[in-house]
Motif scaffolding. Structure first.
Motif, PDB file in Angstrom:
ATOM      1  N   ARG A  66       0.832  -1.209   0.000  1.00 49.16           N
ATOM      2  CA  ARG A  66       0.000   0.000   0.000  1.00 49.16           C
ATOM      3  C   ARG A  66       0.863   1.255   0.000  1.00 49.16           C
ATOM      4  O   ARG A  66       0.458   2.288  -0.511  1.00 49.16           O
ATOM      5  CB  ARG A  66      -0.966  -0.019   1.186  1.00 49.16           C
ATOM      6  CG  ARG A  66      -2.043  -1.097   1.036  1.00 49.16           C
ATOM      7  CD  ARG A  66      -2.917  -1.201   2.260  1.00 49.16           C
ATOM      8  NE  ARG A  66      -3.591   0.046   2.561  1.00 49.16           N
ATOM      9  CZ  ARG A  66      -4.714   0.465   1.969  1.00 49.16           C
ATOM     10  NH1 ARG A  66      -5.278  -0.279   1.065  1.00 49.16           N
ATOM     11  NH2 ARG A  66      -5.246   1.609   2.301  1.00 49.16           N
ATOM     12  N   PHE A  71      -1.317   4.432  -1.005  1.00 45.76           N
ATOM     13  CA  PHE A  71      -2.444   4.543  -0.084  1.00 45.76           C
ATOM     14  C   PHE A  71      -2.004   4.798   1.354  1.00 45.76           C
ATOM     15  O   PHE A  71      -2.806   5.153   2.204  1.00 45.76           O
ATOM     16  CB  PHE A  71      -3.316   3.290  -0.141  1.00 45.76           C
ATOM     17  CG  PHE A  71      -3.850   3.008  -1.511  1.00 45.76           C
ATOM     18  CD1 PHE A  71      -4.485   4.004  -2.235  1.00 45.76           C
ATOM     19  CD2 PHE A  71      -3.692   1.771  -2.095  1.00 45.76           C
ATOM     20  CE1 PHE A  71      -4.963   3.768  -3.509  1.00 45.76           C
ATOM     21  CE2 PHE A  71      -4.165   1.518  -3.368  1.00 45.76           C
ATOM     22  CZ  PHE A  71      -4.798   2.521  -4.077  1.00 45.76           C
ATOM     23  N   PRO A  91      -1.749   8.398  -5.412  1.00 45.57           N
ATOM     24  CA  PRO A  91      -1.892   7.114  -6.103  1.00 45.57           C
ATOM     25  C   PRO A  91      -2.281   7.260  -7.574  1.00 45.57           C
ATOM     26  O   PRO A  91      -1.801   6.490  -8.410  1.00 45.57           O
ATOM     27  CB  PRO A  91      -3.012   6.410  -5.332  1.00 45.57           C
ATOM     28  CG  PRO A  91      -3.218   7.147  -4.089  1.00 45.57           C
ATOM     29  CD  PRO A  91      -2.539   8.464  -4.178  1.00 45.57           C
ATOM     30  N   VAL A  96       2.118   2.941 -11.188  1.00 46.86           N
ATOM     31  CA  VAL A  96       2.044   1.697 -10.432  1.00 46.86           C
ATOM     32  C   VAL A  96       0.595   1.261 -10.438  1.00 46.86           C
ATOM     33  O   VAL A  96      -0.292   2.085 -10.249  1.00 46.86           O
ATOM     34  CB  VAL A  96       2.475   1.955  -8.967  1.00 46.86           C
ATOM     35  CG1 VAL A  96       2.271   0.710  -8.129  1.00 46.86           C
ATOM     36  CG2 VAL A  96       3.907   2.428  -8.887  1.00 46.86           C
ATOM     37  N   ASN A  97       0.326  -0.007 -10.691  1.00 45.39           N
ATOM     38  CA  ASN A  97      -1.037  -0.499 -10.562  1.00 45.39           C
ATOM     39  C   ASN A  97      -1.062  -1.681  -9.621  1.00 45.39           C
ATOM     40  O   ASN A  97      -0.094  -2.409  -9.478  1.00 45.39           O
ATOM     41  CB  ASN A  97      -1.638  -0.875 -11.912  1.00 45.39           C
ATOM     42  CG  ASN A  97      -2.046   0.360 -12.702  1.00 45.39           C
ATOM     43  OD1 ASN A  97      -1.775   0.482 -13.878  1.00 45.39           O
ATOM     44  ND2 ASN A  97      -2.657   1.311 -12.027  1.00 45.39           N
ATOM     45  N   MET A  98      -2.213  -1.833  -8.973  1.00 40.29           N
ATOM     46  CA  MET A  98      -2.323  -2.851  -7.935  1.00 40.29           C
ATOM     47  C   MET A  98      -3.497  -3.763  -8.263  1.00 40.29           C
ATOM     48  O   MET A  98      -4.546  -3.298  -8.678  1.00 40.29           O
ATOM     49  CB  MET A  98      -2.563  -2.148  -6.605  1.00 40.29           C
ATOM     50  CG  MET A  98      -2.741  -3.081  -5.444  1.00 40.29           C
ATOM     51  SD  MET A  98      -2.112  -2.280  -3.960  1.00 40.29           S
ATOM     52  CE  MET A  98      -2.756  -3.336  -2.704  1.00 40.29           C
ATOM     53  N   PHE A 100      -5.994  -5.961  -6.336  1.00 45.40           N
ATOM     54  CA  PHE A 100      -6.393  -6.024  -4.935  1.00 45.40           C
ATOM     55  C   PHE A 100      -6.704  -7.446  -4.501  1.00 45.40           C
ATOM     56  O   PHE A 100      -7.157  -8.268  -5.290  1.00 45.40           O
ATOM     57  CB  PHE A 100      -7.603  -5.132  -4.686  1.00 45.40           C
ATOM     58  CG  PHE A 100      -7.272  -3.675  -4.715  1.00 45.40           C
ATOM     59  CD1 PHE A 100      -6.969  -3.047  -5.907  1.00 45.40           C
ATOM     60  CD2 PHE A 100      -7.235  -2.938  -3.543  1.00 45.40           C
ATOM     61  CE1 PHE A 100      -6.642  -1.707  -5.935  1.00 45.40           C
ATOM     62  CE2 PHE A 100      -6.913  -1.597  -3.568  1.00 45.40           C
ATOM     63  CZ  PHE A 100      -6.618  -0.982  -4.767  1.00 45.40           C
ATOM     64  N   ALA A 104     -11.672  -6.018  -6.071  1.00 46.92           N
ATOM     65  CA  ALA A 104     -12.202  -4.655  -6.175  1.00 46.92           C
ATOM     66  C   ALA A 104     -12.651  -4.306  -7.586  1.00 46.92           C
ATOM     67  O   ALA A 104     -12.373  -3.225  -8.086  1.00 46.92           O
ATOM     68  CB  ALA A 104     -11.177  -3.633  -5.661  1.00 46.92           C
ATOM     69  N   ARG A 165      -7.283  -5.695 -15.756  1.00 45.71           N
ATOM     70  CA  ARG A 165      -7.490  -4.280 -15.469  1.00 45.71           C
ATOM     71  C   ARG A 165      -6.207  -3.629 -14.962  1.00 45.71           C
ATOM     72  O   ARG A 165      -5.870  -2.512 -15.337  1.00 45.71           O
ATOM     73  CB  ARG A 165      -8.608  -4.127 -14.429  1.00 45.71           C
ATOM     74  CG  ARG A 165      -9.024  -2.701 -14.217  1.00 45.71           C
ATOM     75  CD  ARG A 165     -10.131  -2.588 -13.199  1.00 45.71           C
ATOM     76  NE  ARG A 165      -9.653  -2.931 -11.862  1.00 45.71           N
ATOM     77  CZ  ARG A 165     -10.400  -2.852 -10.764  1.00 45.71           C
ATOM     78  NH1 ARG A 165     -11.663  -2.470 -10.856  1.00 45.71           N
ATOM     79  NH2 ARG A 165      -9.911  -3.165  -9.594  1.00 45.71           N
ATOM     80  N   SER A 166      -5.467  -4.363 -14.099  1.00 46.69           N
ATOM     81  CA  SER A 166      -4.264  -3.751 -13.543  1.00 46.69           C
ATOM     82  C   SER A 166      -3.109  -3.768 -14.549  1.00 46.69           C
ATOM     83  O   SER A 166      -2.184  -2.974 -14.443  1.00 46.69           O
ATOM     84  CB  SER A 166      -3.863  -4.451 -12.244  1.00 46.69           C
ATOM     85  OG  SER A 166      -3.800  -5.840 -12.435  1.00 46.69           O
ATOM     86  N   LYS A 169      -2.849  -0.643 -18.290  1.00 42.47           N
ATOM     87  CA  LYS A 169      -2.118   0.612 -18.470  1.00 42.47           C
ATOM     88  C   LYS A 169      -0.620   0.384 -18.628  1.00 42.47           C
ATOM     89  O   LYS A 169       0.145   1.346 -18.669  1.00 42.47           O
ATOM     90  CB  LYS A 169      -2.365   1.530 -17.267  1.00 42.47           C
ATOM     91  CG  LYS A 169      -3.756   2.127 -17.252  1.00 42.47           C
ATOM     92  CD  LYS A 169      -3.957   3.025 -16.055  1.00 42.47           C
ATOM     93  CE  LYS A 169      -3.480   4.441 -16.317  1.00 42.47           C
ATOM     94  NZ  LYS A 169      -3.834   5.314 -15.170  1.00 42.47           N
TER      95      LYS A 169
END
Ligand SMILES: Nc1ncnc2c1ncn2[C@@H]1O[C@H](COP(=O)(O)OP(=O)(O)O)[C@@H](O)[C@H]1O
Ligand SMILES: [Mg+2]
Lengths: 379, 272
Positions: A66, A71, A91, A96-98, A100, A104, A165-166, A169
């Motif tokens: 995080r 975050f 964020p 950077v992509n996360m 979850f 999420a 999705r993460s 990009k």
């Protein structure tokens, strides 16, 4: 087997002092109130690494992620990405992509729109977004589910949507927080290889959190074993497994026998006197150990051979009685008590059918292992 | 279905009777042909006809509707923002005070609220009117909206908002494109609640109204003091009808949505 004439390129940027790390944690501490979740942690992660964070629940793995995603802010210390301090960057401005732990996914958007969400907020031209989404759908084998809502697909598919999705990009750094926790074993294995494949194809740097040591061993280029907000050891999977630096790490990864005793120095290593009347264990070690020092000796079950007579080509022998046998199909685990009551597990590959097994309960056997099979530990 | 014990059956009957007998009497007597409101004089719909020719009632109904629409919309916007800040704002300085002040009108007696608003409006505006009623109603309905919306926000998974921000959405963008669509049912409920509260408020409206802004409850109340007119029964029956139909549609729609969702989920698991 690899062809002998082709030397494989070993990926080990952490061994190259001129290599610039992608991520640098510099003395990072994170406190929640007076509870310290991350304790003065320093760590470098390199471009294209598949870096695994491993540790018991509550040791600070998610907190570390995080902080990378933005975050949480570190209480002390600095976090650099590509040499730049990212702590003040919010964020939504980080490359950077996360993914979850809970996926999420946006429940009100279709699979397609979930994947396009980040692209619509990037500077990608509108007409290229569709193409990119399609590419992600292909990569995660979700083409036929594009129009569905998250509640209309299965758990495994949802997890792939979250991954797509993460990834969409093409972030410089992808964070995966226990991404496979909700999947059953078979699906999890498949997905692990899928992840490695994707990482290979895209060249993204992955940081993965897991509490599954097997998963970490399978996917990671390096593993960090954590405890109470501290890094205990950072090494390759083989390094962590074969050369743990502490009883904690040895015990955390795989099965291990820990034998405690007093050291006596010999040429190239030590002898460990662990029981009255038993032959001492001979162990090679680079550690500087004093005579009489208390040490722990860690040895993996598969490094110990079980036989009726001592194998003379090995330096260490111990006699004992079989008290239990665990049958795991491809191998059998023998639990043997030595003369002093010390329990030792040894495992042997079941090269023969079970009916022809040589030993059974209550048999007296001899255990043999070499002087380089185990690791001497002082903490 | 389990059979009710005689005790439960009796208390249920009594309870419902207590709630609904007055309304049933009202509805029945709205179709009374006689002039006397307490004596049955045969079936007739003439009071409905007279109601629609009564300029004063129609005017008041129109004003009430406009006030309620404006109030509900304003209160929903403000109440939702307040709830969002209170639930998601973390522990900012003065949070408990702010929370307490948001919810105080829930327990504040209407008379005191009305009086204090009257005094305030005397200073602020040269003349009371529809605007002052709307402002007053917004003040006291906002906290109801806030309560409804915050209970939804508390149970709403915060990681969705983090995911949005992780994917590049600004705070405002996240609120509009992720939070709002997901708390929409609560926001709509809040709007309906504010609408009905405004529709039937008598006390606060009486304090804050002015010339040309007589709402329906005020009109009815002042008429009734001069004796119950049968038109009022007719008017009330229409209002009961509208509310009943509204509630029915709302519950049927949400039931259908839940059933659809369950079917979808079953199919998704089966196809996995
Ligand atoms: N926002 C927070 N406030 C207080 N304590 C927290 C917060 N987030 C995490 N912690 C605490 O920090 C510790 C580490 O948590 P976490 O990083 O989630 O562990 P892990 O992911 O390794 O299981 C836990 O003891 C947890 O209770
Ligand atoms: Mg965690």
């Amino acid at each position: 087997m690899a062809q002998p004439h082709k030397t494989p390129v070993v990926f080990a940027p952490w061994e190259n002092p001129t290599e610039k790390p992608l991520i640098e944690f510099k003395g990072v501490t994170k406190r929640f109130g007076d509870f310290t979740a991350i304790d003065n942690l320093t760590l470098n992660i390199y471009q294209r690494e598949f870096f695994a964070l491993l540790g018991p629940s509550g040791c600070g793995k998610t907190t570390l992620m995080r902080m990378l995603a933005g975050f949480e802010d570190p209480t002390e210390g600095a976090i650099l990405l590509g040499g730049q301090d990212i702590v003040p960057v919010p964020p939504n401005k980080r490359p950077v992509n996360m993914m979850f732990q809970s996926y999420a996914l946006f429940p009100h958007l279709s699979v397609w729109d979930n994947i396009a969400f980040g692209l619509r907020r990037s500077d990608m031209p509108r007409d290229q977004i569709g193409e990119r989404v399609q590419e992600m759908l292909r990569l995660t084998r979700l083409e036929s589910f594009a129009k569905r809502k998250p509640h209309q697909i299965s758990g495994g598919q949802r997890q792939r949507v979250a991954l797509a999705r993460s990834l969409a990009k093409a972030p410089r750094l992808l964070l995966l927080d226990e991404p496979l926790g909700a999947l059953d074993k078979k699906l999890r294995n498949e997905t692990q290889f899928e992840l490695m494949d994707i990482q290979e194809k895209t060249g993204t740097t992955f940081v993965i959190v897991t509490h599954d040591q097997e998963e970490a061993m399978t996917v990671a280029s390096r593993i960090a074993v954590m405890d109470h907000g501290k890094l205990i050891q950072v090494d390759t999977p083989a390094g962590i497994y074969e050369a743990p630096n502490s009883v904690y790490v040895a015990d955390f990864i795989g099965d291990v026998n820990i034998i405690e005793g007093n050291a006596k120095r010999i040429e190239g290593g030590i002898e460990i006197h662990y029981a009255e009347g038993a032959a001492p264990i001979r162990a090679m070690t680079d550690l500087d150990i004093a005579d009489g020092q208390r040490v722990s000796y860690a040895i993996r079950p598969e490094k110990i051979a079980v036989s009726s007579e001592p194998l003379t080509d090995r330096a260490n022998h111990a006699r004992g009685k079989i008290i239990d046998i665990g049958y795991l199909g491809h191998l059998s685990s023998y639990f043997v008590t030595l003369g002093n009551g010390q329990k030792v597990e040894a495992s042997m590959t079941n090269a023969r059918r079970l009916s022809r097994r040589d030993f059974t309960w209550d048999d007296q056997v001899c255990l043999s292992w070499t002087d380089t099979a185990g690791v001497v530990l002082t903490r | 279905m389990k059979k009710l014990s005689w005790f439960n059956a009796t208390s249920l009957t009594l309870g419902f009777a207590f709630l609904y007998i007055p309304m049933i009497i009202l509805v029945v007597f709205s179709f009374n042909g006689g002039r006397n409101v307490a004596i049955w004089g045969g079936f007739s719909t003439k009071w409905y006809g007279e109601l629609f020719n009564d300029e004063k009632f129609l005017n008041a109904a129109f004003i009430t509707l406009r006030v309620a629409l404006a109030t509900a919309t304003l209160a929903t916007i403000l109440g939702t923002i307040a709830a969002y800040v209170l639930v998601r704002g973390g522990r900012f300085y003065g949070r408990s005070l702010f929370a307490g002040m948001t919810y105080a009108p829930l327990v504040m007696p209407d008379v005191i609220l009305g009086l204090s608003l009257l005094l305030l409006f005397k200073v602020m505006f040269s003349q009371s009117g529809m605007l002052t009623v709307i402002l007053a109603h917004t003040t006291f309905t906002m906290c109801y909206v806030s309560v409804v919306v915050s209970s939804r926000l508390v149970s709403f998974d915060k990681s969705l908002e983090e995911a949005a921000s992780d994917l590049g959405a600004s705070a405002f963008d996240t609120f509009i494109s992720v939070t709002l669509p997901n708390i929409a049912p609560a926001v709509i409920s809040g709007w309906l609640l504010a609408f009905t509260l405004s529709l039937d408020d008598l006390v606060i409206a009486s304090f804050t109204t002015g010339p040309g802004a007589t709402t329906l409850p005020i009109e009815i109340f002042s008429e009734v003091r001069r004796g119950v007119k049968p038109q009022i029964n007719a008017l009330s029956t229409i209002m009961i009808g509208i509310v009943t139909v509204g509630v029915l549609i709302f519950s049927i729609l949400s039931k259908r949505q839940i059933a659809q969702r369950l079917r979808d989920e079953k199919r998704a698991e089966a196809s996995a």
